[in-house]
Motif scaffolding. Structure first.
Motif, short mmCIF file in Angstrom:
data_model
loop_
_atom_site.label_atom_id
_atom_site.label_comp_id
_atom_site.label_asym_id
_atom_site.label_seq_id
_atom_site.Cartn_x
_atom_site.Cartn_y
_atom_site.Cartn_z
N ALA A 1 -1.32 14.84 5.09
CA ALA A 1 -2.72 15.08 5.38
C ALA A 1 -3.51 14.13 6.67
O ALA A 1 -4.05 13.93 7.08
CB ALA A 1 -3.29 14.68 4.56
N GLY A 2 -2.14 13.95 7.39
CA GLY A 2 -2.48 14.02 8.82
C GLY A 2 -2.79 11.80 8.90
O GLY A 2 -3.63 11.66 9.46
N LEU A 3 -2.03 10.95 8.03
CA LEU A 3 -2.45 9.91 7.51
C LEU A 3 -1.35 9.29 8.47
O LEU A 3 -0.21 9.04 7.52
CB LEU A 3 -3.51 9.69 6.55
N ARG A 4 -1.42 8.13 8.99
CA ARG A 4 -0.27 7.20 9.47
C ARG A 4 -0.35 6.71 7.80
O ARG A 4 -0.93 5.05 7.69
CB ARG A 4 -1.14 6.20 10.51
N ALA A 5 1.00 6.23 7.77
CA ALA A 5 1.41 5.27 6.43
C ALA A 5 2.87 4.97 6.41
O ALA A 5 4.24 5.69 7.36
CB ALA A 5 1.07 6.08 5.03
N ASP A 6 3.08 3.72 6.36
CA ASP A 6 4.45 3.04 5.79
C ASP A 6 4.56 2.85 4.92
O ASP A 6 3.81 2.17 4.14
CB ASP A 6 5.06 1.46 7.70
N ARG A 7 6.15 2.42 4.77
CA ARG A 7 6.21 1.86 3.34
C ARG A 7 6.44 -0.25 3.29
O ARG A 7 8.35 0.06 3.98
CB ARG A 7 7.43 3.07 2.94
N ILE A 8 6.83 -0.37 2.39
CA ILE A 8 7.20 -1.34 2.13
C ILE A 8 7.97 -2.17 0.14
O ILE A 8 7.36 -1.89 -0.32
CB ILE A 8 5.83 -2.79 2.10
N THR A 9 9.15 -2.56 -0.05
CA THR A 9 9.72 -2.26 -0.77
C THR A 9 9.59 -3.77 -0.88
O THR A 9 10.72 -4.68 0.04
CB THR A 9 11.26 -1.58 -1.07
N PHE A 10 9.95 -4.02 -2.45
CA PHE A 10 10.70 -5.26 -3.21
C PHE A 10 11.48 -5.55 -4.23
O PHE A 10 10.90 -4.34 -4.91
CB PHE A 10 8.91 -6.60 -2.87
N ALA A 11 12.38 -6.58 -4.33
CA ALA A 11 12.81 -6.11 -5.67
C ALA A 11 11.99 -5.61 -6.39
O ALA A 11 11.46 -6.65 -7.29
CB ALA A 11 13.80 -7.66 -5.73
N ARG A 12 12.18 -5.32 -7.89
CA ARG A 12 11.87 -4.81 -9.39
C ARG A 12 11.79 -6.53 -9.91
O ARG A 12 12.57 -7.33 -9.66
CB ARG A 12 12.15 -3.84 -9.48
#
Ligand SMILES: NC(=O)c1ccc[n+]([C@@H]2O[C@H](COP(=O)([O-])OP(=O)(O)OC[C@H]3O[C@@H](n4cnc5c(N)ncnc54)[C@H](O)[C@@H]3O)[C@@H](O)[C@H]2O)c1
Length: 370
Positions: A64-75
Protein backbone atom coordinates in the motif's frame (compact mmCIF):
# COMPACT_ATOMS: atom_id res chain seq x y z
CA UNK A 1 -16.59 -7.69 8.28
CA UNK A 2 -18.37 -5.91 11.13
CA UNK A 3 -17.38 -2.38 11.97
CA UNK A 4 -18.44 0.02 14.66
CA UNK A 5 -17.24 3.12 16.46
CA UNK A 6 -16.43 3.52 20.15
CA UNK A 7 -16.83 7.21 21.02
CA UNK A 8 -15.39 8.78 24.15
CA UNK A 9 -16.84 12.10 25.29
CA UNK A 10 -14.54 15.00 26.25
CA UNK A 11 -12.92 17.77 24.34
CA UNK A 12 -12.07 16.91 21.77
CA UNK A 13 -14.18 13.72 21.69
CA UNK A 14 -12.21 10.68 20.53
CA UNK A 15 -13.29 7.73 18.46
CA UNK A 16 -11.84 4.24 18.19
CA UNK A 17 -12.97 2.30 15.11
CA UNK A 18 -13.39 -1.40 15.81
CA UNK A 19 -13.29 -3.93 12.96
CA UNK A 20 -14.02 -7.64 13.36
CA UNK A 21 -13.58 -10.01 10.43
CA UNK A 22 -11.27 -12.43 8.62
CA UNK A 23 -8.02 -11.64 6.80
CA UNK A 24 -7.89 -7.96 7.58
CA UNK A 25 -4.24 -7.12 6.85
CA UNK A 26 -4.91 -5.74 3.36
CA UNK A 27 -7.82 -3.78 4.80
CA UNK A 28 -5.64 -2.21 7.52
CA UNK A 29 -3.07 -1.20 4.91
CA UNK A 30 -5.76 0.25 2.61
CA UNK A 31 -7.31 2.22 5.48
CA UNK A 32 -3.93 3.65 6.49
CA UNK A 33 -3.03 4.50 2.90
CA UNK A 34 -6.34 6.34 2.52
CA UNK A 35 -6.20 8.09 5.92
CA UNK A 36 -2.61 8.01 7.19
CA UNK A 37 -2.06 8.52 10.91
CA UNK A 38 1.76 8.69 10.68
CA UNK A 39 4.73 8.91 8.33
CA UNK A 40 6.16 5.61 9.58
CA UNK A 41 4.70 2.51 11.18
CA UNK A 42 6.28 0.05 13.61
CA UNK A 43 4.77 -3.41 13.95
CA UNK A 44 5.48 -4.61 17.50
CA UNK A 45 4.88 -8.28 18.29
CA UNK A 46 6.20 -11.10 20.46
CA UNK A 47 8.46 -13.80 19.02
CA UNK A 48 5.68 -16.32 18.27
CA UNK A 49 3.16 -13.94 16.72
CA UNK A 50 5.96 -12.13 14.93
CA UNK A 51 7.08 -15.38 13.28
CA UNK A 52 3.50 -16.22 12.28
CA UNK A 53 2.09 -12.91 11.06
CA UNK A 54 4.49 -9.93 11.04
CA UNK A 55 5.90 -10.60 7.55
CA UNK A 56 2.39 -10.77 6.02
CA UNK A 57 1.36 -7.53 7.69
CA UNK A 58 4.57 -5.75 6.63
CA UNK A 59 4.07 -6.97 3.08
CA UNK A 60 0.50 -5.65 3.01
CA UNK A 61 1.68 -2.28 4.35
CA UNK A 62 4.53 -2.12 1.79
CA UNK A 63 2.13 -2.94 -1.06
CA UNK A 64 0.00 0.00 0.00
CA UNK A 65 3.10 2.21 -0.20
CA UNK A 66 3.51 2.62 3.57
CA UNK A 67 6.87 2.68 5.33
CA UNK A 68 6.90 0.05 8.07
CA UNK A 69 9.44 -1.80 10.22
CA UNK A 70 9.18 -4.62 12.67
CA UNK A 71 10.17 -4.89 16.33
CA UNK A 72 9.99 -8.21 18.16
CA UNK A 73 10.34 -9.13 21.84
CA UNK A 74 10.37 -12.45 23.78
CA UNK A 75 6.90 -13.88 24.36
CA UNK A 76 5.12 -14.37 27.66
CA UNK A 77 3.88 -12.37 30.63
CA UNK A 78 7.47 -12.26 31.96
CA UNK A 79 8.33 -9.88 29.11
CA UNK A 80 5.82 -7.21 30.15
CA UNK A 81 8.48 -5.25 32.03
CA UNK A 82 10.26 -1.87 32.06
CA UNK A 83 13.27 -3.65 30.57
CA UNK A 84 11.40 -4.85 27.48
CA UNK A 85 9.80 -1.42 27.11
CA UNK A 86 13.27 0.13 27.18
CA UNK A 87 14.50 -2.34 24.54
CA UNK A 88 11.61 -1.51 22.24
CA UNK A 89 12.37 2.20 22.71
CA UNK A 90 16.05 1.55 21.95
CA UNK A 91 14.99 -0.18 18.71
CA UNK A 92 12.72 2.75 17.85
CA UNK A 93 15.67 5.10 18.35
CA UNK A 94 17.98 2.89 16.30
CA UNK A 95 15.43 2.78 13.48
CA UNK A 96 15.16 6.58 13.55
CA UNK A 97 11.58 6.81 14.80
CA UNK A 98 10.40 10.31 15.60
CA UNK A 99 7.12 11.73 16.78
CA UNK A 100 5.56 11.18 13.37
CA UNK A 101 5.33 7.42 13.85
CA UNK A 102 2.55 5.06 14.91
CA UNK A 103 2.74 1.69 16.65
CA UNK A 104 0.84 -1.36 15.41
CA UNK A 105 0.49 -3.79 18.35
CA UNK A 106 0.17 -7.22 16.73
CA UNK A 107 -0.42 -9.97 19.32
CA UNK A 108 -2.12 -10.98 22.54
CA UNK A 109 -2.84 -8.90 25.62
CA UNK A 110 0.82 -8.73 26.61
CA UNK A 111 1.73 -7.10 23.29
CA UNK A 112 -1.25 -4.73 23.41
CA UNK A 113 -0.45 -3.61 26.96
CA UNK A 114 3.29 -3.24 26.34
CA UNK A 115 3.28 -1.73 22.85
CA UNK A 116 0.32 0.44 23.83
CA UNK A 117 2.29 1.83 26.78
CA UNK A 118 5.29 2.48 24.53
CA UNK A 119 2.92 4.43 22.23
CA UNK A 120 1.49 6.33 25.23
CA UNK A 121 4.92 7.63 26.23
CA UNK A 122 6.99 7.78 23.02
CA UNK A 123 7.46 11.51 22.37
CA UNK A 124 4.70 12.03 24.97
CA UNK A 125 2.28 9.89 23.00
CA UNK A 126 1.94 8.69 19.41
CA UNK A 127 -1.08 6.94 17.84
CA UNK A 128 -1.38 3.19 17.99
CA UNK A 129 -3.55 0.46 16.54
CA UNK A 130 -4.51 -2.76 18.30
CA UNK A 131 -4.30 -5.92 16.20
CA UNK A 132 -5.32 -8.54 18.79
CA UNK A 133 -4.52 -12.17 17.94
CA UNK A 134 -5.85 -14.00 21.02
CA UNK A 135 -9.53 -14.30 21.88
CA UNK A 136 -8.88 -12.64 25.25
CA UNK A 137 -7.17 -9.68 23.62
CA UNK A 138 -9.97 -9.34 21.03
CA UNK A 139 -12.82 -9.19 23.54
CA UNK A 140 -11.08 -7.58 26.48
CA UNK A 141 -7.49 -6.31 26.47
CA UNK A 142 -7.66 -4.36 23.18
CA UNK A 143 -10.84 -2.49 24.14
CA UNK A 144 -10.87 0.40 26.60
CA UNK A 145 -7.41 1.93 26.32
CA UNK A 146 -5.71 0.46 29.40
CA UNK A 147 -1.99 -0.08 28.79
CA UNK A 148 0.57 -1.20 31.35
CA UNK A 149 3.71 -3.06 32.32
CA UNK A 150 4.43 -5.16 35.42
CA UNK A 151 6.94 -4.43 38.18
CA UNK A 152 8.48 -7.13 40.36
CA UNK A 153 6.02 -6.25 43.13
CA UNK A 154 2.89 -6.64 41.03
CA UNK A 155 1.02 -6.65 37.74
CA UNK A 156 0.12 -3.57 35.73
CA UNK A 157 1.57 -1.20 38.32
CA UNK A 158 2.82 1.32 35.74
CA UNK A 159 0.71 2.32 32.76
CA UNK A 160 -1.54 4.81 31.07
CA UNK A 161 -4.94 5.12 29.54
CA UNK A 162 -4.18 5.60 25.85
CA UNK A 163 -7.03 4.85 23.46
CA UNK A 164 -6.05 3.06 20.26
CA UNK A 165 -6.89 4.85 17.03
CA UNK A 166 -8.48 1.61 15.81
CA UNK A 167 -8.82 -2.08 16.64
CA UNK A 168 -8.72 -4.79 13.96
CA UNK A 169 -9.67 -8.20 15.35
CA UNK A 170 -8.70 -10.65 12.61
CA UNK A 171 -10.55 -13.86 13.45
CA UNK A 172 -8.38 -15.85 11.01
CA UNK A 173 -5.37 -15.36 13.30
CA UNK A 174 -7.15 -17.44 15.96
CA UNK A 175 -6.63 -20.55 13.75
CA UNK A 176 -3.07 -20.90 15.08
CA UNK A 177 -3.98 -20.34 18.73
CA UNK A 178 -3.33 -23.39 20.97
CA UNK A 179 -6.55 -24.79 22.55
CA UNK A 180 -5.87 -23.77 26.19
CA UNK A 181 -5.17 -20.16 25.17
CA UNK A 182 -8.26 -20.13 22.94
CA UNK A 183 -10.47 -21.48 25.77
CA UNK A 184 -9.09 -18.87 28.19
CA UNK A 185 -10.85 -16.14 26.21
CA UNK A 186 -14.26 -17.58 27.05
CA UNK A 187 -13.89 -16.66 30.72
CA UNK A 188 -14.18 -12.96 29.81
CA UNK A 189 -16.86 -13.65 27.19
CA UNK A 190 -19.04 -15.50 29.74
CA UNK A 191 -18.35 -12.68 32.21
CA UNK A 192 -19.70 -10.15 29.72
CA UNK A 193 -22.97 -12.07 29.53
CA UNK A 194 -23.28 -12.35 33.32
CA UNK A 195 -22.60 -8.70 34.07
CA UNK A 196 -24.46 -6.94 31.27
CA UNK A 197 -26.02 -9.11 28.59
CA UNK A 198 -28.33 -11.98 29.59
CA UNK A 199 -29.21 -12.85 25.94
CA UNK A 200 -25.46 -13.22 25.23
CA UNK A 201 -25.18 -15.57 28.22
CA UNK A 202 -28.08 -17.74 26.96
CA UNK A 203 -26.58 -17.75 23.45
CA UNK A 204 -23.26 -18.96 24.92
CA UNK A 205 -25.04 -21.75 26.81
CA UNK A 206 -26.63 -22.88 23.56
CA UNK A 207 -23.50 -22.63 21.40
CA UNK A 208 -20.62 -23.77 23.61
CA UNK A 209 -19.88 -26.85 21.46
CA UNK A 210 -19.75 -24.96 18.17
CA UNK A 211 -17.63 -22.23 19.70
CA UNK A 212 -15.16 -24.73 21.13
CA UNK A 213 -14.99 -26.35 17.67
CA UNK A 214 -14.12 -22.83 16.40
CA UNK A 215 -17.00 -22.59 13.93
CA UNK A 216 -16.14 -19.37 12.09
CA UNK A 217 -19.46 -17.53 12.11
CA UNK A 218 -20.07 -18.34 15.75
CA UNK A 219 -16.61 -17.12 16.79
CA UNK A 220 -17.10 -13.85 14.92
CA UNK A 221 -20.48 -13.38 16.56
CA UNK A 222 -19.05 -14.09 20.04
CA UNK A 223 -16.30 -11.52 19.50
CA UNK A 224 -18.65 -8.87 18.11
CA UNK A 225 -21.18 -9.29 20.91
CA UNK A 226 -18.51 -9.29 23.64
CA UNK A 227 -16.74 -6.26 22.22
CA UNK A 228 -20.08 -4.41 22.23
CA UNK A 229 -20.59 -5.25 25.92
CA UNK A 230 -17.16 -3.99 26.91
CA UNK A 231 -17.38 -0.93 24.62
CA UNK A 232 -20.74 0.04 26.14
CA UNK A 233 -19.28 -0.08 29.64
CA UNK A 234 -15.94 1.66 29.06
CA UNK A 235 -17.43 4.40 26.88
CA UNK A 236 -19.36 5.70 29.88
CA UNK A 237 -16.52 5.39 32.36
CA UNK A 238 -13.13 5.54 30.65
CA UNK A 239 -11.12 5.92 33.88
CA UNK A 240 -12.99 3.43 36.09
CA UNK A 241 -14.38 5.99 38.51
CA UNK A 242 -17.68 4.13 38.77
CA UNK A 243 -19.62 1.74 36.54
CA UNK A 244 -16.56 0.29 34.76
CA UNK A 245 -15.84 -1.58 38.00
CA UNK A 246 -18.57 -4.11 37.09
CA UNK A 247 -15.98 -5.59 34.73
CA UNK A 248 -14.23 -6.81 37.88
CA UNK A 249 -16.74 -9.62 38.54
CA UNK A 250 -14.61 -12.69 39.37
CA UNK A 251 -11.44 -10.62 39.39
CA UNK A 252 -10.85 -10.06 43.14
CA UNK A 253 -10.40 -13.80 43.60
CA UNK A 254 -8.75 -14.17 40.16
CA UNK A 255 -6.01 -11.66 40.99
CA UNK A 256 -5.43 -13.40 44.34
CA UNK A 257 -5.12 -16.76 42.53
CA UNK A 258 -2.64 -15.26 40.08
CA UNK A 259 -0.55 -13.90 42.97
CA UNK A 260 -0.47 -17.15 44.99
CA UNK A 261 0.27 -19.23 41.88
CA UNK A 262 3.08 -16.82 41.00
CA UNK A 263 1.29 -16.06 37.71
CA UNK A 264 1.60 -19.68 36.57
CA UNK A 265 -2.20 -19.91 36.40
CA UNK A 266 -3.47 -18.28 33.20
CA UNK A 267 -5.68 -15.20 33.51
CA UNK A 268 -8.67 -16.96 31.90
CA UNK A 269 -8.49 -19.94 34.29
CA UNK A 270 -8.11 -17.61 37.29
CA UNK A 271 -11.12 -15.53 36.17
CA UNK A 272 -13.25 -18.68 35.65
CA UNK A 273 -12.49 -19.95 39.17
CA UNK A 274 -12.90 -16.41 40.50
CA UNK A 275 -16.39 -16.13 38.97
CA UNK A 276 -17.41 -19.49 40.45
CA UNK A 277 -16.34 -18.34 43.94
CA UNK A 278 -17.83 -14.86 43.57
CA UNK A 279 -21.13 -16.30 42.24
CA UNK A 280 -21.34 -18.06 45.64
CA UNK A 281 -20.68 -14.74 47.38
CA UNK A 282 -23.35 -13.13 45.19
CA UNK A 283 -25.89 -15.71 46.39
CA UNK A 284 -25.13 -14.76 49.99
CA UNK A 285 -24.63 -10.99 49.55
CA UNK A 286 -26.36 -9.76 46.41
CA UNK A 287 -29.49 -11.90 46.22
CA UNK A 288 -28.33 -13.90 43.16
CA UNK A 289 -30.40 -17.09 42.92
CA UNK A 290 -28.73 -20.45 43.55
CA UNK A 291 -30.01 -21.63 40.18
CA UNK A 292 -28.27 -18.77 38.36
CA UNK A 293 -25.00 -19.34 40.22
CA UNK A 294 -25.18 -23.01 39.18
CA UNK A 295 -25.79 -22.00 35.55
CA UNK A 296 -22.76 -19.70 35.58
CA UNK A 297 -20.54 -22.52 36.87
CA UNK A 298 -21.99 -25.03 34.36
CA UNK A 299 -21.41 -22.66 31.43
CA UNK A 300 -17.78 -22.08 32.39
CA UNK A 301 -17.34 -25.85 32.59
CA UNK A 302 -18.98 -26.27 29.18
CA UNK A 303 -16.14 -24.14 27.80
CA UNK A 304 -13.58 -26.44 29.42
CA UNK A 305 -12.67 -23.89 32.07
CA UNK A 306 -11.85 -24.78 35.69
CA UNK A 307 -14.28 -23.69 38.43
CA UNK A 308 -12.66 -25.17 41.56
CA UNK A 309 -9.65 -23.93 43.50
CA UNK A 310 -6.77 -26.39 43.02
CA UNK A 311 -6.00 -28.45 46.14
CA UNK A 312 -2.40 -27.23 46.35
CA UNK A 313 -3.50 -23.60 46.88
CA UNK A 314 -3.57 -22.46 50.53
CA UNK A 315 -6.94 -20.86 51.26
CA UNK A 316 -5.45 -18.68 54.00
CA UNK A 317 -2.85 -17.27 51.58
CA UNK A 318 -5.53 -16.83 48.96
CA UNK A 319 -7.78 -14.88 51.32
CA UNK A 320 -4.83 -12.73 52.42
CA UNK A 321 -4.01 -12.05 48.76
CA UNK A 322 -7.54 -10.71 48.12
CA UNK A 323 -6.55 -7.77 50.36
CA UNK A 324 -3.81 -6.84 47.90
CA UNK A 325 -6.39 -6.26 45.17
CA UNK A 326 -6.47 -2.70 43.86
CA UNK A 327 -10.14 -2.37 44.83
CA UNK A 328 -9.36 -3.15 48.52
CA UNK A 329 -10.07 -0.28 50.93
CA UNK A 330 -8.86 -0.08 54.54
CA UNK A 331 -7.59 -3.64 54.32
CA UNK A 332 -10.92 -5.12 53.22
CA UNK A 333 -11.45 -6.78 49.86
CA UNK A 334 -14.24 -5.52 47.60
CA UNK A 335 -16.28 -7.50 45.10
CA UNK A 336 -18.35 -6.66 42.01
CA UNK A 337 -21.31 -9.04 42.35
CA UNK A 338 -24.22 -9.80 40.00
CA UNK A 339 -27.78 -9.61 41.32
CA UNK A 340 -29.24 -11.54 38.35
CA UNK A 341 -28.14 -12.65 34.89
CA UNK A 342 -27.07 -9.54 32.99
CA UNK A 343 -27.54 -7.25 35.99
CA UNK A 344 -25.12 -5.90 38.60
CA UNK A 345 -26.03 -3.85 41.64
CA UNK A 346 -27.35 -0.48 40.43
CA UNK A 347 -25.73 2.95 40.89
CA UNK A 348 -22.09 3.98 40.79
CA UNK A 349 -21.12 2.22 44.03
CA UNK A 350 -20.67 -1.04 42.27
CA UNK A 351 -18.41 -2.96 44.59
CA UNK A 352 -19.33 -4.48 47.94
CA UNK A 353 -17.22 -5.27 50.99
CA UNK A 354 -17.58 -8.87 52.11
CA UNK A 355 -16.66 -10.11 55.55
CA UNK A 356 -13.46 -12.22 55.57
CA UNK A 357 -15.26 -15.13 57.23
CA UNK A 358 -17.78 -15.27 54.38
CA UNK A 359 -14.98 -15.09 51.83
CA UNK A 360 -13.22 -18.02 53.49
CA UNK A 361 -16.47 -20.03 53.54
CA UNK A 362 -16.96 -19.42 49.78
CA UNK A 363 -13.33 -20.37 49.10
CA UNK A 364 -13.77 -23.60 51.11
CA UNK A 365 -16.96 -24.47 49.23
CA UNK A 366 -15.15 -23.93 45.91
CA UNK A 367 -12.17 -26.12 46.74
CA UNK A 368 -11.31 -29.05 44.41
CA UNK A 369 -12.45 -32.35 45.93
CA UNK A 370 -11.46 -35.97 45.35
N1 LIG B 1 -5.53 -3.76 28.98
C1 LIG B 1 -6.54 -4.44 29.42
O1 LIG B 1 -7.66 -3.93 29.57
C2 LIG B 1 -6.35 -5.91 29.70
C3 LIG B 1 -7.47 -6.73 29.94
C4 LIG B 1 -7.25 -8.09 30.15
C5 LIG B 1 -5.97 -8.62 30.12
N2 LIG B 1 -4.92 -7.79 29.89
C6 LIG B 1 -3.55 -8.33 29.84
O2 LIG B 1 -3.47 -9.26 28.78
C7 LIG B 1 -2.42 -10.19 29.06
C8 LIG B 1 -2.90 -11.59 28.74
O3 LIG B 1 -3.22 -11.64 27.36
P1 LIG B 1 -3.08 -12.96 26.50
O4 LIG B 1 -3.71 -14.10 27.20
O5 LIG B 1 -3.52 -12.62 25.12
O6 LIG B 1 -1.50 -13.25 26.61
P2 LIG B 1 -0.29 -13.20 25.56
O7 LIG B 1 -0.24 -11.92 24.83
O8 LIG B 1 0.92 -13.57 26.32
O9 LIG B 1 -0.64 -14.38 24.55
C9 LIG B 1 -0.64 -15.71 25.01
C10 LIG B 1 0.29 -16.60 24.18
O10 LIG B 1 -0.33 -16.83 22.91
C11 LIG B 1 0.59 -16.59 21.86
N3 LIG B 1 -0.21 -16.14 20.72
C12 LIG B 1 -0.89 -14.97 20.61
N4 LIG B 1 -1.61 -14.95 19.50
C13 LIG B 1 -1.37 -16.12 18.85
C14 LIG B 1 -1.86 -16.69 17.65
N5 LIG B 1 -2.78 -16.07 16.90
N6 LIG B 1 -1.41 -17.92 17.29
C15 LIG B 1 -0.54 -18.59 18.09
N7 LIG B 1 -0.07 -18.11 19.25
C16 LIG B 1 -0.49 -16.89 19.63
C17 LIG B 1 1.55 -15.58 22.41
O11 LIG B 1 2.80 -15.66 21.74
C18 LIG B 1 1.65 -16.00 23.88
O12 LIG B 1 2.61 -17.01 24.00
C19 LIG B 1 -2.05 -10.00 30.53
O13 LIG B 1 -0.82 -9.33 30.60
C20 LIG B 1 -3.16 -9.10 31.07
O14 LIG B 1 -2.72 -8.25 32.10
C21 LIG B 1 -5.08 -6.46 29.67
Amino acid sequence: MKQFALRFPGSPPRTTRIHVGRRLFARIAADLAERPIAERYFVVSDSRVGALYAADLLQALARAGLRADRITFARGEAAKTPRTKQRIEDRLLALGAGRDCAILALGGGVTGDLAGFVAATWHRGVPFIQLPTTLLAMVDASIGGKTAINLERGKNLVGAIHQPHAVYADIATLDTLPDPIYRDGFAEIVKGGVIADAPLFRWLEANAKGLLARRGNLVTEAVVRSVRVKARIVRRDERESGRRAILNFGHTVAHALEIVSNYRMSHGCAVAIGMAVEARLAVAHAGLSEATATRIVATLQAFGLPTAIPRNVSLARLRAATHRDKKARAGRARYALPVALGRMSPGVRVTTTVDDRDVLAALRASRETG
